[in-house]
Design an enzyme around this catalytic site. Structure first.
Site, PDB file in Angstrom:
ATOM      1  N   ARG A 181      45.701  -4.502  20.813  1.00 47.99           N
ATOM      2  CA  ARG A 181      45.455  -5.495  19.751  1.00 47.99           C
ATOM      3  C   ARG A 181      46.633  -6.447  19.564  1.00 47.99           C
ATOM      4  O   ARG A 181      46.964  -6.823  18.439  1.00 47.99           O
ATOM      5  CB  ARG A 181      45.120  -4.807  18.426  1.00 47.99           C
ATOM      6  CG  ARG A 181      43.780  -4.102  18.420  1.00 47.99           C
ATOM      7  CD  ARG A 181      42.635  -5.108  18.250  1.00 47.99           C
ATOM      8  NE  ARG A 181      41.352  -4.433  18.205  1.00 47.99           N
ATOM      9  CZ  ARG A 181      40.676  -4.186  17.074  1.00 47.99           C
ATOM     10  NH1 ARG A 181      41.148  -4.581  15.917  1.00 47.99           N
ATOM     11  NH2 ARG A 181      39.519  -3.576  17.120  1.00 47.99           N
TER      12      ARG A 181
ATOM     13  N   ARG B 288      44.863 -10.616  14.115  1.00 46.89           N
ATOM     14  CA  ARG B 288      45.098 -11.199  12.794  1.00 46.89           C
ATOM     15  C   ARG B 288      46.534 -11.192  12.307  1.00 46.89           C
ATOM     16  O   ARG B 288      46.867 -11.894  11.367  1.00 46.89           O
ATOM     17  CB  ARG B 288      44.209 -10.487  11.768  1.00 46.89           C
ATOM     18  CG  ARG B 288      42.757 -10.882  11.901  1.00 46.89           C
ATOM     19  CD  ARG B 288      41.852  -9.913  11.182  1.00 46.89           C
ATOM     20  NE  ARG B 288      41.891  -8.613  11.828  1.00 46.89           N
ATOM     21  CZ  ARG B 288      41.086  -7.608  11.539  1.00 46.89           C
ATOM     22  NH1 ARG B 288      40.203  -7.734  10.588  1.00 46.89           N
ATOM     23  NH2 ARG B 288      41.174  -6.472  12.186  1.00 46.89           N
TER      24      ARG B 288
ATOM     25  N   ARG C 210      41.057 -18.639  14.376  1.00 49.70           N
ATOM     26  CA  ARG C 210      39.941 -17.798  13.926  1.00 49.70           C
ATOM     27  C   ARG C 210      39.174 -18.463  12.787  1.00 49.70           C
ATOM     28  O   ARG C 210      37.947 -18.344  12.699  1.00 49.70           O
ATOM     29  CB  ARG C 210      40.515 -16.447  13.490  1.00 49.70           C
ATOM     30  CG  ARG C 210      39.525 -15.448  12.938  1.00 49.70           C
ATOM     31  CD  ARG C 210      38.711 -14.821  14.020  1.00 49.70           C
ATOM     32  NE  ARG C 210      37.731 -13.906  13.468  1.00 49.70           N
ATOM     33  CZ  ARG C 210      36.541 -14.274  12.988  1.00 49.70           C
ATOM     34  NH1 ARG C 210      36.188 -15.544  12.996  1.00 49.70           N
ATOM     35  NH2 ARG C 210      35.707 -13.375  12.514  1.00 49.70           N
TER      36      ARG C 210
ATOM     37  N   ASP D 255      35.707  -7.859  23.052  1.00 48.00           N
ATOM     38  CA  ASP D 255      35.534  -6.662  22.238  1.00 48.00           C
ATOM     39  C   ASP D 255      34.678  -5.661  23.016  1.00 48.00           C
ATOM     40  O   ASP D 255      33.852  -6.059  23.847  1.00 48.00           O
ATOM     41  CB  ASP D 255      34.858  -6.990  20.901  1.00 48.00           C
ATOM     42  CG  ASP D 255      35.047  -5.835  19.913  1.00 48.00           C
ATOM     43  OD1 ASP D 255      36.102  -5.809  19.242  1.00 48.00           O
ATOM     44  OD2 ASP D 255      34.184  -4.946  19.847  1.00 48.00           O
TER      45      ASP D 255
ATOM     46  N   TYR E 169      29.271   3.551  18.047  1.00 44.02           N
ATOM     47  CA  TYR E 169      28.901   2.346  17.271  1.00 44.02           C
ATOM     48  C   TYR E 169      27.419   2.025  17.436  1.00 44.02           C
ATOM     49  O   TYR E 169      26.762   1.580  16.491  1.00 44.02           O
ATOM     50  CB  TYR E 169      29.757   1.151  17.699  1.00 44.02           C
ATOM     51  CG  TYR E 169      31.212   1.322  17.318  1.00 44.02           C
ATOM     52  CD1 TYR E 169      31.644   1.036  16.031  1.00 44.02           C
ATOM     53  CD2 TYR E 169      32.144   1.818  18.229  1.00 44.02           C
ATOM     54  CE1 TYR E 169      32.973   1.224  15.657  1.00 44.02           C
ATOM     55  CE2 TYR E 169      33.465   2.006  17.871  1.00 44.02           C
ATOM     56  CZ  TYR E 169      33.877   1.715  16.587  1.00 44.02           C
ATOM     57  OH  TYR E 169      35.181   1.915  16.225  1.00 44.02           O
TER      58      TYR E 169
HETATM   59  O1  CP3 Z   1      44.417  -7.724  21.827  1.00 43.64           O
HETATM   60  C1  CP3 Z   1      43.604  -6.901  22.287  1.00 43.64           C
HETATM   61  O2  CP3 Z   1      43.823  -5.672  22.304  1.00 43.64           O
HETATM   62  C2  CP3 Z   1      42.341  -7.424  22.943  1.00 43.64           C
HETATM   63  C3  CP3 Z   1      41.182  -7.563  22.114  1.00 43.64           C
HETATM   64  C4  CP3 Z   1      40.433  -6.385  21.572  1.00 43.64           C
HETATM   65  C5  CP3 Z   1      39.696  -6.467  20.362  1.00 43.64           C
HETATM   66  N1  CP3 Z   1      38.996  -5.300  20.206  1.00 43.64           N
HETATM   67  C6  CP3 Z   1      39.697  -7.633  19.459  1.00 43.64           C
HETATM   68  C7  CP3 Z   1      39.177  -7.507  18.086  1.00 43.64           C
HETATM   69  C8  CP3 Z   1      40.205  -5.125  22.113  1.00 43.64           C
HETATM   70  C9  CP3 Z   1      40.776  -4.479  23.361  1.00 43.64           C
HETATM   71  C10 CP3 Z   1      39.293  -4.454  21.234  1.00 43.64           C
HETATM   72  C11 CP3 Z   1      38.763  -3.100  21.483  1.00 43.64           C
HETATM   73  C12 CP3 Z   1      37.954  -2.440  20.453  1.00 43.64           C
HETATM   74  N2  CP3 Z   1      37.023  -2.998  19.640  1.00 43.64           N
HETATM   75  C13 CP3 Z   1      37.949  -1.043  20.232  1.00 43.64           C
HETATM   76  C14 CP3 Z   1      38.782  -0.017  20.986  1.00 43.64           C
HETATM   77  C15 CP3 Z   1      40.190  -0.015  20.579  1.00 43.64           C
HETATM   78  C16 CP3 Z   1      40.427   0.293  19.138  1.00 43.64           C
HETATM   79  O3  CP3 Z   1      40.971  -0.578  18.441  1.00 43.64           O
HETATM   80  O4  CP3 Z   1      40.073   1.398  18.705  1.00 43.64           O
HETATM   81  C17 CP3 Z   1      37.026  -0.789  19.216  1.00 43.64           C
HETATM   82  C18 CP3 Z   1      36.695   0.553  18.620  1.00 43.64           C
HETATM   83  C19 CP3 Z   1      36.417  -2.035  18.853  1.00 43.64           C
HETATM   84  C20 CP3 Z   1      35.339  -2.260  17.862  1.00 43.64           C
HETATM   85  C21 CP3 Z   1      35.722  -3.171  16.765  1.00 43.64           C
HETATM   86  N3  CP3 Z   1      36.044  -4.497  16.917  1.00 43.64           N
HETATM   87  C22 CP3 Z   1      35.803  -2.870  15.389  1.00 43.64           C
HETATM   88  C23 CP3 Z   1      35.520  -1.509  14.786  1.00 43.64           C
HETATM   89  C24 CP3 Z   1      36.189  -4.043  14.725  1.00 43.64           C
HETATM   90  C25 CP3 Z   1      36.310  -4.221  13.234  1.00 43.64           C
HETATM   91  C26 CP3 Z   1      37.589  -3.701  12.718  1.00 43.64           C
HETATM   92  C27 CP3 Z   1      38.676  -4.730  12.855  1.00 43.64           C
HETATM   93  O5  CP3 Z   1      39.743  -4.403  13.354  1.00 43.64           O
HETATM   94  O6  CP3 Z   1      38.401  -5.860  12.422  1.00 43.64           O
HETATM   95  C28 CP3 Z   1      36.366  -5.054  15.703  1.00 43.64           C
HETATM   96  C29 CP3 Z   1      36.784  -6.448  15.467  1.00 43.64           C
HETATM   97  C30 CP3 Z   1      37.889  -7.015  16.305  1.00 43.64           C
HETATM   98  N4  CP3 Z   1      38.088  -6.798  17.640  1.00 43.64           N
HETATM   99  C31 CP3 Z   1      38.903  -7.922  15.843  1.00 43.64           C
HETATM  100  C32 CP3 Z   1      39.712  -8.231  16.956  1.00 43.64           C
HETATM  101  C33 CP3 Z   1      40.882  -9.168  17.003  1.00 43.64           C
HETATM  102  C34 CP3 Z   1      38.999  -8.495  14.425  1.00 43.64           C
HETATM  103  C35 CP3 Z   1      37.931  -9.493  14.207  1.00 43.64           C
HETATM  104  C36 CP3 Z   1      38.379 -10.748  13.514  1.00 43.64           C
HETATM  105  O7  CP3 Z   1      39.367 -11.383  13.929  1.00 43.64           O
HETATM  106  O8  CP3 Z   1      37.690 -11.121  12.577  1.00 43.64           O
END
Ligand code: CP3
Length: 342
Positions: A23, A27, A36, A73, A149
């Protein structure tokens, strides 16, 4: 020019370990928040190659990390299997839940690659703009984690809907995992073809599996993905991240032919060094919360990890993703300290 992360995946220790953060785009970065703001739906950002490439590169410009991870994602895979996927502000993901045989039958059996074409284009765009010594990582969610999910239809603190499925609908779960294995293979092969140097399998929810299901739901699907991808992309490099696997890391690295294993922040460091790093390069495992806290606690935690792992092949990372409220200055402090530590 060599890429230090790829060197570590080949088992060659680097005097200064490569560093990237799960990540690392997101944000906590003001430049991410600014971009964003202009896009309503998060999925639209993942599926816009120009913007997704820009977001992928933001943390590289700022911190000169040794790897860029594709901005996307794990839930684009259910989306390309025909499930509805939405991210609502503050609420996390929402999917139309797979709860029974009927909702399962509504899924496509294979990926709609047209829906994912923008992701492959993002990989190619980033590749063309990335410095030669920076590794480009693709990724997908491991089948069990993606399934949690798909079954819950949302993020939950404990994934009880999917855990209940393990007992209530084992056959349906196996069929769903099979579909996700196939889908992940096709998805990752195309990421490699577009220019990914290595990929990470995120099994964020591996740790909650009951022990007698760990082999069936975590180990086996991941092992199958790797074998099938390598049949098409010989030598394809994999990092596995079975978060929360604990003592089951031994069984995982025995059976899943990864090039490195990601460790979460809860693992016992002596165990990880003696039983895991002795057999596989390791990646990790700073607590994202100490990165949030900063100060001396951060320095001490970094030093402890370096002392523990720096004698062997090692990639510095967090034990899970960067938290949104993390100050940028703490990330700078971390990168400076790791790079000064030779
Ligand atoms: O920088 C990186 O690592 C690359 C991008 C990336 C994202 N998600 C961007 C993201 C990666 C590799 C992921 C993987 C991901 N997504 C996982 C596995 C790793 C982990 O964090 O456990 C999982 C379980 C998800 C599912 C997911 N995506 C959830 C549950 C959520 C909501 C919670 C949250 O953090 O907002 C997301 C949204 C998400 N994925 C965001 C980002 C930057 C936030 C969304 C936003 O900017 O509004």
């Amino acid at each position: 020019m060599t890429k230090s992360l790829i060197e570590v995946l080949a088992g060659r220790r680097q005097s200064v370990p490569p560093i990237w953060l799960m990540r690392q785009a997101g944000r906590y970065l003001p430049e991410y928040r600014a971009l964003r703001q202009k896009i309503g739906n998060f999925l639209d950002l993942c599926l816009d190659p120009k913007l997704a490439a820009e977001v992928t590169l933001q943390p590289i410009r700022r911190f000169r990390f040794d790897a860029a991870i594709l901005f996307s994602d794990i839930l684009v895979v259910p989306y390309a299997l025909g499930q509805s996927v939405a991210f609502t502000a503050g609420d996390g993901p929402r999917l139309d839940a797979v709860t029974d045989a009927e909702s399962f039958r509504k899924l496509r059996k294979g990926l709609d690659h047209e829906r994912l074409a923008p992701v492959y284009e993002t990989v190619a765009r980033v590749k063309s703009q990335l410095p030669a010594d920076v590794t480009l990582l693709g990724f997908c969610g491991a089948p069990w984690t993606v399934a949690t999910y798909m079954i819950a239809g949302a993020g939950t603190p404990d994934q009880i809907p999917a855990r209940e499925f393990v007992y209530r609908a084992p056959q349906l779960l196996d069929e769903l995992l099979d579909i996700l294995v196939e889908a992940s293979v096709g998805y990752l092969v195309r990421q490699f073809e577009a220019g990914a140097d290595a990929v990470q399998l995120f099994d964020t929810w591996a740790g909650i599996l009951p022990d007698d299901a760990f082999g069936r739901c975590c180990i086996k699907p991941c092992a199958r993905i790797i074998a099938a991808v390598r049949a098409r992309i010989p030598g394809a490099k994999f990092i596995g991240f079975p978060r929360g696997a604990g003592s089951r890391l031994k069984a995982y690295i025995d059976a899943v032919d990864i090039d490195a294993v990601g460790l979460d922040w809860t693992v016992d460091l002596a165990f990880a060094r003696e039983e895991v790093q002795s057999r596989k390069p390791v990646q990790g495992n700073l607590d994202p919360v100490v990165l949030l806290a900063g100060g001396d606690a951060l320095d001490r935690a970094v030093d402890r990890i370096m002392e523990n792992f720096s004698a062997g092949p090692f990639v510095f990372n967090l034990g899970h993703g960067v938290l949104p409220d993390t100050p940028v200055a703490h990330v700078e402090q971390l990168v400076t300290r790791v790079r000064a530590s030779r």
